[in-house]
Design a protein around this motif. Sequence first.
Motif, PDB file in Angstrom:
ATOM      1  N   VAL A 132       0.840  -1.206   0.000  1.00  0.00           N
ATOM      2  CA  VAL A 132       0.000   0.000   0.000  1.00  0.00           C
ATOM      3  C   VAL A 132       0.874   1.256   0.000  1.00  0.00           C
ATOM      4  CG1 VAL A 132      -1.616   1.352   1.414  1.00  0.00           C
ATOM      5  CG2 VAL A 132      -2.004  -1.100   1.045  1.00  0.00           C
ATOM      6  N   VAL A 133       1.929   1.242   0.811  1.00  0.00           N
ATOM      7  CA  VAL A 133       2.838   2.390   0.877  1.00  0.00           C
ATOM      8  C   VAL A 133       3.610   2.541  -0.433  1.00  0.00           C
ATOM      9  CG1 VAL A 133       4.886   3.312   2.050  1.00  0.00           C
ATOM     10  CG2 VAL A 133       3.011   2.350   3.389  1.00  0.00           C
ATOM     11  N   GLN A 134       4.046   1.428  -1.011  1.00  0.00           N
ATOM     12  CA  GLN A 134       4.760   1.487  -2.292  1.00  0.00           C
ATOM     13  C   GLN A 134       3.878   2.048  -3.397  1.00  0.00           C
ATOM     14  OE1 GLN A 134       6.094  -2.560  -2.809  1.00  0.00           O
ATOM     15  NE2 GLN A 134       7.528  -2.422  -1.093  1.00  0.00           N
ATOM     16  N   ARG A 135       2.617   1.621  -3.409  1.00  0.00           N
ATOM     17  CA  ARG A 135       1.704   2.115  -4.431  1.00  0.00           C
ATOM     18  C   ARG A 135       1.451   3.620  -4.251  1.00  0.00           C
ATOM     19  NH1 ARG A 135      -4.606   0.789  -5.703  1.00  0.00           N
ATOM     20  NH2 ARG A 135      -4.665   1.937  -7.653  1.00  0.00           N
ATOM     21  N   MET A 136       1.302   4.025  -3.012  1.00  0.00           N
ATOM     22  CA  MET A 136       1.129   5.442  -2.691  1.00  0.00           C
ATOM     23  C   MET A 136       2.297   6.270  -3.238  1.00  0.00           C
ATOM     24  SD  MET A 136       1.084   6.812   1.241  1.00  0.00           S
ATOM     25  CE  MET A 136       2.773   7.274   1.574  1.00  0.00           C
ATOM     26  N   HIS A 137       3.508   5.805  -2.966  1.00  0.00           N
ATOM     27  CA  HIS A 137       4.688   6.521  -3.452  1.00  0.00           C
ATOM     28  C   HIS A 137       4.757   6.536  -4.980  1.00  0.00           C
ATOM     29  CE1 HIS A 137       6.875   5.767   0.635  1.00  0.00           C
ATOM     30  NE2 HIS A 137       6.150   6.880   0.653  1.00  0.00           N
ATOM     31  N   SER A 138       4.324   5.459  -5.592  1.00  0.00           N
ATOM     32  CA  SER A 138       4.428   5.347  -7.056  1.00  0.00           C
ATOM     33  C   SER A 138       3.550   6.344  -7.794  1.00  0.00           C
ATOM     34  CB  SER A 138       4.084   3.913  -7.502  1.00  0.00           C
ATOM     35  OG  SER A 138       2.689   3.678  -7.416  1.00  0.00           O
ATOM     36  N   VAL A 139       2.480   6.823  -7.137  1.00  0.00           N
ATOM     37  CA  VAL A 139       1.601   7.803  -7.802  1.00  0.00           C
ATOM     38  C   VAL A 139       1.880   9.229  -7.329  1.00  0.00           C
ATOM     39  CG1 VAL A 139      -0.211   6.092  -8.202  1.00  0.00           C
ATOM     40  CG2 VAL A 139      -0.306   7.522  -6.134  1.00  0.00           C
ATOM     41  N   GLY A 140       2.905   9.394  -6.496  1.00  0.00           N
ATOM     42  CA  GLY A 140       3.301  10.738  -6.098  1.00  0.00           C
ATOM     43  C   GLY A 140       2.792  11.211  -4.754  1.00  0.00           C
ATOM     44  N   VAL A 141       2.169  10.316  -3.983  1.00  0.00           N
ATOM     45  CA  VAL A 141       1.767  10.656  -2.617  1.00  0.00           C
ATOM     46  C   VAL A 141       2.930  10.247  -1.715  1.00  0.00           C
ATOM     47  CG1 VAL A 141       0.060  10.335  -0.775  1.00  0.00           C
ATOM     48  CG2 VAL A 141      -0.659  10.251  -3.180  1.00  0.00           C
ATOM     49  N   ASN A 142       3.726  11.238  -1.298  1.00  0.00           N
ATOM     50  CA  ASN A 142       5.000  10.881  -0.665  1.00  0.00           C
ATOM     51  C   ASN A 142       4.930  10.752   0.855  1.00  0.00           C
ATOM     52  OD1 ASN A 142       4.625  13.696  -0.587  1.00  0.00           O
ATOM     53  ND2 ASN A 142       6.803  14.045  -0.233  1.00  0.00           N
ATOM     54  N   ASN A 143       3.796  11.184   1.455  1.00  0.00           N
ATOM     55  CA  ASN A 143       3.664  10.989   2.901  1.00  0.00           C
ATOM     56  C   ASN A 143       2.198  11.105   3.298  1.00  0.00           C
ATOM     57  OD1 ASN A 143       4.371  10.592   5.626  1.00  0.00           O
ATOM     58  ND2 ASN A 143       6.236  11.823   5.393  1.00  0.00           N
ATOM     59  N   LEU A 144       1.937  10.837   4.585  1.00  0.00           N
ATOM     60  CA  LEU A 144       0.562  10.917   5.093  1.00  0.00           C
ATOM     61  C   LEU A 144       0.593  11.228   6.582  1.00  0.00           C
ATOM     62  CD1 LEU A 144       0.235   7.994   6.691  1.00  0.00           C
ATOM     63  CD2 LEU A 144      -0.194   7.144   4.403  1.00  0.00           C
ATOM     64  N   ILE A 145      -0.601  11.555   7.102  1.00  0.00           N
ATOM     65  CA  ILE A 145      -0.770  11.776   8.531  1.00  0.00           C
ATOM     66  C   ILE A 145      -1.694  10.679   9.067  1.00  0.00           C
ATOM     67  CG2 ILE A 145      -1.653  13.317  10.332  1.00  0.00           C
ATOM     68  CD1 ILE A 145      -1.085  15.665   8.402  1.00  0.00           C
ATOM     69  N   ILE A 146      -1.231   9.960  10.084  1.00  0.00           N
ATOM     70  CA  ILE A 146      -2.054   8.939  10.728  1.00  0.00           C
ATOM     71  C   ILE A 146      -2.700   9.558  11.961  1.00  0.00           C
ATOM     72  CG2 ILE A 146      -2.159   6.647  11.743  1.00  0.00           C
ATOM     73  CD1 ILE A 146       0.417   5.923  10.344  1.00  0.00           C
TER      74      ILE A 146
END
Length: 254
Positions: free
Chosen positions: A20-34
């Motif tokens: 899930v994190v790899q896919r997020m990075h692959s589309v340009g979402v480089n971080n998140l807030i939990i």
Amino acid sequence: MIDTHAHLDFAEFDLDRDTVVQRMHSVGVNNLIIPGVSPQHWHKQLAVAAQYQTYFALGIHPWFCPENVDAGILALTSKVAALLECPRFVAIGECGLDKLYSATWPQQLAFFEAQLTLAKSVNLPVIIHSVKAHPEVLACLKKYQLPRGGVIHAFSGSVEIAQEYIKLGFKLGIGGLIMNSNAKKLLKTVTELPLEHLILETDSPAMTPINVTEKRNQPANLVLFIDKIATLQKKSSVLISEHLMSNAAQLFDL
């Protein structure tokens, strides 16, 4: 891009969190807030945030209010004090009020007011959950006048309600509901409001966009919302992406 609201620590991601994190990075979402939701969840939440070097908030969600209000508030205050110097700790929350859970309304109100007091004392923004409770939430925010403001998570209301929050220094969290053509109030609000008042979020694993086949929402879906906002505002996706990223960075001091 940053997903400002994703429960990456939830059990729905236990089997494939790396993917899930790899896919997020692959589309340009480089971080998140939990966001935090309860004392029982904080340990795992903080472990996941540390593993992936994500940002996090600490709070008590209205769905998860402990029965002992004083003990719950003490636990939160102690945890916040212990982590205040961590640069990835960016907000108090998820906190707020939810009238669909009316049986716990007194506890919800007590925890919400305590968390607003705490946010003010440590000078952090708040992440607010408001369901069928805009008048009560607005009354609390007017009472406490938070210098850093915050975000109204999963906003779906009218332009008029949006402007009430904006006057108090709040931004509006825009997520998967924007993909639903029946969400007419939200679509009108996003079309008419200046971009400076919006930030992006998915609420993963919940609030899956209507046009996504997988039942579970995930941070990579954030890119869909950018294109939708671009269409509504008749602006380029690049401009939307840059402006909303700047909004998040400013609000959370990233």
